[in-house]
Design a protein around this motif. Structure first.
Motif, PDB file in Angstrom:
ATOM      1  N   HIS A  75     -23.151 -22.897 -57.430  1.00  0.00           N
ATOM      2  CA  HIS A  75     -22.986 -22.295 -58.534  1.00  0.00           C
ATOM      3  C   HIS A  75     -22.700 -23.258 -59.623  1.00  0.00           C
ATOM      4  O   HIS A  75     -22.779 -22.969 -60.777  1.00  0.00           O
ATOM      5  CB  HIS A  75     -21.989 -21.246 -58.448  1.00  0.00           C
ATOM      6  N   MET A  76     -22.293 -24.546 -59.467  1.00  0.00           N
ATOM      7  CA  MET A  76     -21.860 -25.213 -60.469  1.00  0.00           C
ATOM      8  C   MET A  76     -22.870 -26.630 -60.778  1.00  0.00           C
ATOM      9  O   MET A  76     -23.405 -27.158 -59.891  1.00  0.00           O
ATOM     10  CB  MET A  76     -20.533 -25.907 -59.928  1.00  0.00           C
ATOM     11  N   GLY A  77     -22.694 -26.909 -62.096  1.00  0.00           N
ATOM     12  CA  GLY A  77     -23.296 -28.265 -62.466  1.00  0.00           C
ATOM     13  C   GLY A  77     -22.190 -28.986 -63.210  1.00  0.00           C
ATOM     14  O   GLY A  77     -21.314 -28.378 -63.768  1.00  0.00           O
ATOM     15  N   TYR A  78     -22.000 -30.300 -62.963  1.00  0.00           N
ATOM     16  CA  TYR A  78     -21.117 -31.063 -63.278  1.00  0.00           C
ATOM     17  C   TYR A  78     -21.250 -32.534 -63.560  1.00  0.00           C
ATOM     18  O   TYR A  78     -22.191 -33.194 -63.141  1.00  0.00           O
ATOM     19  CB  TYR A  78     -19.938 -31.286 -61.995  1.00  0.00           C
ATOM     20  N   LEU A  79     -20.820 -32.878 -64.962  1.00  0.00           N
ATOM     21  CA  LEU A  79     -21.200 -34.049 -65.638  1.00  0.00           C
ATOM     22  C   LEU A  79     -19.698 -34.640 -65.488  1.00  0.00           C
ATOM     23  O   LEU A  79     -18.736 -34.349 -66.389  1.00  0.00           O
ATOM     24  CB  LEU A  79     -21.722 -34.021 -67.009  1.00  0.00           C
ATOM     25  N   PRO A  80     -19.510 -35.779 -64.666  1.00  0.00           N
ATOM     26  CA  PRO A  80     -18.039 -36.242 -64.814  1.00  0.00           C
ATOM     27  C   PRO A  80     -18.028 -37.292 -65.914  1.00  0.00           C
ATOM     28  O   PRO A  80     -19.001 -37.536 -66.449  1.00  0.00           O
ATOM     29  CB  PRO A  80     -18.109 -37.075 -63.494  1.00  0.00           C
ATOM     30  N   GLU A  81     -16.479 -37.572 -66.175  1.00  0.00           N
ATOM     31  CA  GLU A  81     -16.245 -38.421 -67.222  1.00  0.00           C
ATOM     32  C   GLU A  81     -17.094 -39.907 -67.015  1.00  0.00           C
ATOM     33  O   GLU A  81     -17.016 -40.238 -65.841  1.00  0.00           O
ATOM     34  CB  GLU A  81     -14.874 -38.679 -67.572  1.00  0.00           C
ATOM     35  N   GLY A  82     -17.733 -40.542 -67.931  1.00  0.00           N
ATOM     36  CA  GLY A  82     -18.524 -41.596 -67.580  1.00  0.00           C
ATOM     37  C   GLY A  82     -20.128 -41.651 -67.047  1.00  0.00           C
ATOM     38  O   GLY A  82     -20.716 -42.419 -66.852  1.00  0.00           O
ATOM     39  N   ALA A  83     -20.320 -40.323 -66.593  1.00  0.00           N
ATOM     40  CA  ALA A  83     -21.767 -40.159 -66.163  1.00  0.00           C
ATOM     41  C   ALA A  83     -22.115 -41.129 -65.091  1.00  0.00           C
ATOM     42  O   ALA A  83     -23.101 -41.770 -65.249  1.00  0.00           O
ATOM     43  CB  ALA A  83     -22.507 -39.932 -67.325  1.00  0.00           C
ATOM     44  N   PRO A  84     -21.344 -41.116 -63.827  1.00  0.00           N
ATOM     45  CA  PRO A  84     -21.637 -42.128 -62.931  1.00  0.00           C
ATOM     46  C   PRO A  84     -23.266 -41.920 -62.387  1.00  0.00           C
ATOM     47  O   PRO A  84     -23.348 -41.032 -62.246  1.00  0.00           O
ATOM     48  CB  PRO A  84     -20.467 -41.918 -61.795  1.00  0.00           C
ATOM     49  N   LEU A  85     -24.000 -42.914 -62.357  1.00  0.00           N
ATOM     50  CA  LEU A  85     -25.504 -43.028 -61.846  1.00  0.00           C
ATOM     51  C   LEU A  85     -25.763 -43.919 -60.895  1.00  0.00           C
ATOM     52  O   LEU A  85     -24.952 -45.180 -61.044  1.00  0.00           O
ATOM     53  CB  LEU A  85     -26.221 -42.827 -62.976  1.00  0.00           C
ATOM     54  N   TYR A  86     -26.723 -43.966 -60.083  1.00  0.00           N
ATOM     55  CA  TYR A  86     -27.376 -44.865 -59.336  1.00  0.00           C
ATOM     56  C   TYR A  86     -27.979 -45.728 -60.173  1.00  0.00           C
ATOM     57  O   TYR A  86     -29.562 -45.467 -60.658  1.00  0.00           O
ATOM     58  CB  TYR A  86     -28.092 -44.386 -57.998  1.00  0.00           C
ATOM     59  N   GLU A  87     -27.819 -46.881 -60.680  1.00  0.00           N
ATOM     60  CA  GLU A  87     -28.342 -47.429 -61.650  1.00  0.00           C
ATOM     61  C   GLU A  87     -29.594 -48.287 -61.261  1.00  0.00           C
ATOM     62  O   GLU A  87     -30.251 -48.636 -62.366  1.00  0.00           O
ATOM     63  CB  GLU A  87     -27.237 -48.542 -62.502  1.00  0.00           C
ATOM     64  N   GLU A  88     -29.687 -48.544 -60.016  1.00  0.00           N
ATOM     65  CA  GLU A  88     -30.876 -49.193 -59.543  1.00  0.00           C
ATOM     66  C   GLU A  88     -32.132 -48.220 -59.603  1.00  0.00           C
ATOM     67  O   GLU A  88     -33.334 -48.701 -59.574  1.00  0.00           O
ATOM     68  CB  GLU A  88     -30.981 -49.722 -58.373  1.00  0.00           C
ATOM     69  N   MET A  89     -31.960 -47.047 -59.911  1.00  0.00           N
ATOM     70  CA  MET A  89     -33.019 -45.986 -59.604  1.00  0.00           C
ATOM     71  C   MET A  89     -33.520 -45.790 -61.131  1.00  0.00           C
ATOM     72  O   MET A  89     -32.842 -46.421 -62.118  1.00  0.00           O
ATOM     73  CB  MET A  89     -32.289 -44.644 -59.378  1.00  0.00           C
ATOM     74  N   THR A  90     -34.636 -45.183 -61.291  1.00  0.00           N
ATOM     75  CA  THR A  90     -35.217 -44.551 -62.634  1.00  0.00           C
ATOM     76  C   THR A  90     -34.844 -43.433 -62.848  1.00  0.00           C
ATOM     77  O   THR A  90     -34.443 -42.529 -61.888  1.00  0.00           O
ATOM     78  CB  THR A  90     -36.757 -44.857 -62.425  1.00  0.00           C
ATOM     79  N   PRO A  91     -34.765 -42.544 -64.022  1.00  0.00           N
ATOM     80  CA  PRO A  91     -34.372 -41.388 -64.280  1.00  0.00           C
ATOM     81  C   PRO A  91     -35.572 -40.487 -63.309  1.00  0.00           C
ATOM     82  O   PRO A  91     -35.206 -39.354 -62.720  1.00  0.00           O
ATOM     83  CB  PRO A  91     -34.817 -41.127 -65.658  1.00  0.00           C
ATOM     84  N   ARG A  92     -36.722 -40.791 -63.182  1.00  0.00           N
ATOM     85  CA  ARG A  92     -37.450 -40.006 -62.490  1.00  0.00           C
ATOM     86  C   ARG A  92     -37.062 -39.807 -60.807  1.00  0.00           C
ATOM     87  O   ARG A  92     -37.055 -38.780 -60.250  1.00  0.00           O
ATOM     88  CB  ARG A  92     -38.976 -40.536 -62.433  1.00  0.00           C
ATOM     89  N   THR A  93     -36.711 -40.946 -60.266  1.00  0.00           N
ATOM     90  CA  THR A  93     -36.370 -41.231 -58.930  1.00  0.00           C
ATOM     91  C   THR A  93     -34.906 -40.589 -58.803  1.00  0.00           C
ATOM     92  O   THR A  93     -34.666 -39.758 -57.592  1.00  0.00           O
ATOM     93  CB  THR A  93     -36.429 -42.498 -58.429  1.00  0.00           C
ATOM     94  N   PHE A  94     -34.013 -40.735 -59.647  1.00  0.00           N
ATOM     95  CA  PHE A  94     -32.969 -40.079 -59.599  1.00  0.00           C
ATOM     96  C   PHE A  94     -32.835 -38.619 -59.487  1.00  0.00           C
ATOM     97  O   PHE A  94     -32.024 -37.781 -58.789  1.00  0.00           O
ATOM     98  CB  PHE A  94     -31.919 -40.721 -60.726  1.00  0.00           C
ATOM     99  N   LEU A  95     -33.539 -38.116 -60.758  1.00  0.00           N
ATOM    100  CA  LEU A  95     -33.770 -36.737 -60.500  1.00  0.00           C
ATOM    101  C   LEU A  95     -34.147 -36.113 -59.311  1.00  0.00           C
ATOM    102  O   LEU A  95     -34.129 -34.995 -58.813  1.00  0.00           O
ATOM    103  CB  LEU A  95     -34.507 -36.001 -61.948  1.00  0.00           C
ATOM    104  N   SER A  96     -35.421 -36.822 -58.878  1.00  0.00           N
ATOM    105  CA  SER A  96     -36.033 -36.438 -57.609  1.00  0.00           C
ATOM    106  C   SER A  96     -34.793 -36.366 -56.430  1.00  0.00           C
ATOM    107  O   SER A  96     -34.969 -35.267 -55.586  1.00  0.00           O
ATOM    108  CB  SER A  96     -37.266 -37.222 -57.170  1.00  0.00           C
ATOM    109  N   PHE A  97     -34.109 -37.337 -56.533  1.00  0.00           N
ATOM    110  CA  PHE A  97     -33.055 -37.586 -55.401  1.00  0.00           C
ATOM    111  C   PHE A  97     -32.076 -36.125 -55.391  1.00  0.00           C
ATOM    112  O   PHE A  97     -31.397 -35.410 -54.404  1.00  0.00           O
ATOM    113  CB  PHE A  97     -32.148 -38.835 -55.417  1.00  0.00           C
ATOM    114  N   ILE A  98     -31.820 -35.885 -56.649  1.00  0.00           N
ATOM    115  CA  ILE A  98     -30.883 -34.759 -56.912  1.00  0.00           C
ATOM    116  C   ILE A  98     -31.339 -33.344 -56.639  1.00  0.00           C
ATOM    117  O   ILE A  98     -30.764 -32.557 -55.976  1.00  0.00           O
ATOM    118  CB  ILE A  98     -30.232 -34.602 -58.508  1.00  0.00           C
TER     119      ILE A  98
END
Length: 316
Positions: A75-98
């Protein structure tokens, strides 16, 4: 609803959260305020199940976060402080992973990814490595993953950190649009964000709730609430009219900012005095041909209320 009941969190001898309780229902946007180290981020991590509480309970849509974390996290969506991301991915592949992690498949998958890409204006950087993106774009990718599964509860830790004014406005509009049928919690140190977006505000310090009310109610606690401010053209005009204005009926005190040729008139506690002071000020300035650039009533100053509530002093 989301219900936080008598929440405590200890780290050794440090009390990070001290008996915090509140309830939220769909349509509410809660601004979570406090100085650095107040316990804001820790509270959010406990609500999302990232940290276990020392005692107390968090319930999200009937799911106990401690007993059924996956059920609650659906039920929850969460944006942590600093927005940690997998930086070797592109936004397209990251959102596909999510989308894979969230179990979003079929037609819903393409639709949801397309929606968040459009909402967060990510089309121009979809195939660029995240590590090469600006801080603002990284923040938008983090926001996109938080809303990808269309959550009932959206928890955002400093959501506009690193964004330019246009991007901040865009994110705030997005939050307001989402809040019609969702619960949104925003942790922020930007006080203007509370009045711009939130329907409710909680101020904490040392892990304890010190205030829980609407932004309007917070502003009403300011000594500047409904004070009349006049901006004169030069100090000579200020000096020429100050005496008469400070003696107007209903004026309980005044404040002068000589460097900017501003005069603030504070109304008495008598009912209707603020409107009376404002009207008589305008009448006087017009009738006596004062040279001024503006006159207005203040809503109140959240920074002043924040310092008073948390016990902070300017410069400390």
């Amino acid at each position: 609803m989301l219900e936080v009941s008598h929440l405590h969190k200890q780290f050794g001898d440090l009390t990070a959260i001290n008996d915090i309780s509140f309830k939220l229902v769909p349509g509410e946007i809660l601004g979570f305020l406090g100085p650095n180290g107040a316990g804001k981020s820790t509270t959010m991590k406990v609500i999302t199940g990232f940290l276990a509480p020392s005692s107390g309970k968090v319930s999200v849509w009937g799911c106990d976060v401690a007993a059924d974390p996956l059920g609650a996290q659906e039920h929850m969506g969460y944006l942590p402080e600093g927005a940690p991301l997998y930086e070797e991915m592109t936004p397209r592949t990251f959102l596909s992973f999510i989308a894979d992690v969230r179990g979003i498949n079929g037609e819903d998958r393409a639709e949801r990814i397309g929606t968040v890409v459009q909402t967060m204006s990510l089309a121009s950087v979809l195939d660029q490595r995240i590590e090469t993106l600006s801080k603002g774009f990284k923040r938008r990718v983090g926001l996109a993953q938080a809303i990808l599964h269309d959550p009932d509860v959206l928890i955002l830790d400093e959501p506009t950190d690193g964004l330019d004014p246009v991007q901040k406005h865009h994110v705030r509009e997005m939050i307001r649009g989402l809040s019609k049928d969702k619960i949104v919690i925003i942790s922020t140190h930007i006080l203007e964000e509370v009045t711009a977006v939130c329907s409710r505000a909680i101020i904490i310090a040392a892990g304890t709730v010190l205030a829980d009310c609407t932004p309007d109610e917070l502003e009403a606690r300011s000594r500047y609430h409904l004070a009349t401010k006049i901006q004169f053209v030069g100090e000579a005009q200020l000096a020429a009219h100050r005496g008469v204005l400070t003696a107007l009926p209903g004026v309980a005190g005044s404040e002068v900012a000589a460097s900017t040729a501003e005069l603030t008139l504070f109304p008495s506690d008598e009912s209707g005095s603020s409107q009376r002071v404002a009207q008589e000020t305008v009448d006087y300035l017009r009738d006596y041909g004062a040279d001024f650039t503006g006159v207005f009533q203040e809503r109140g100053r959240l920074d002043e209320v924040f310092r008073e509530v948390t016990g902070l002093q300017s410069g400390n």
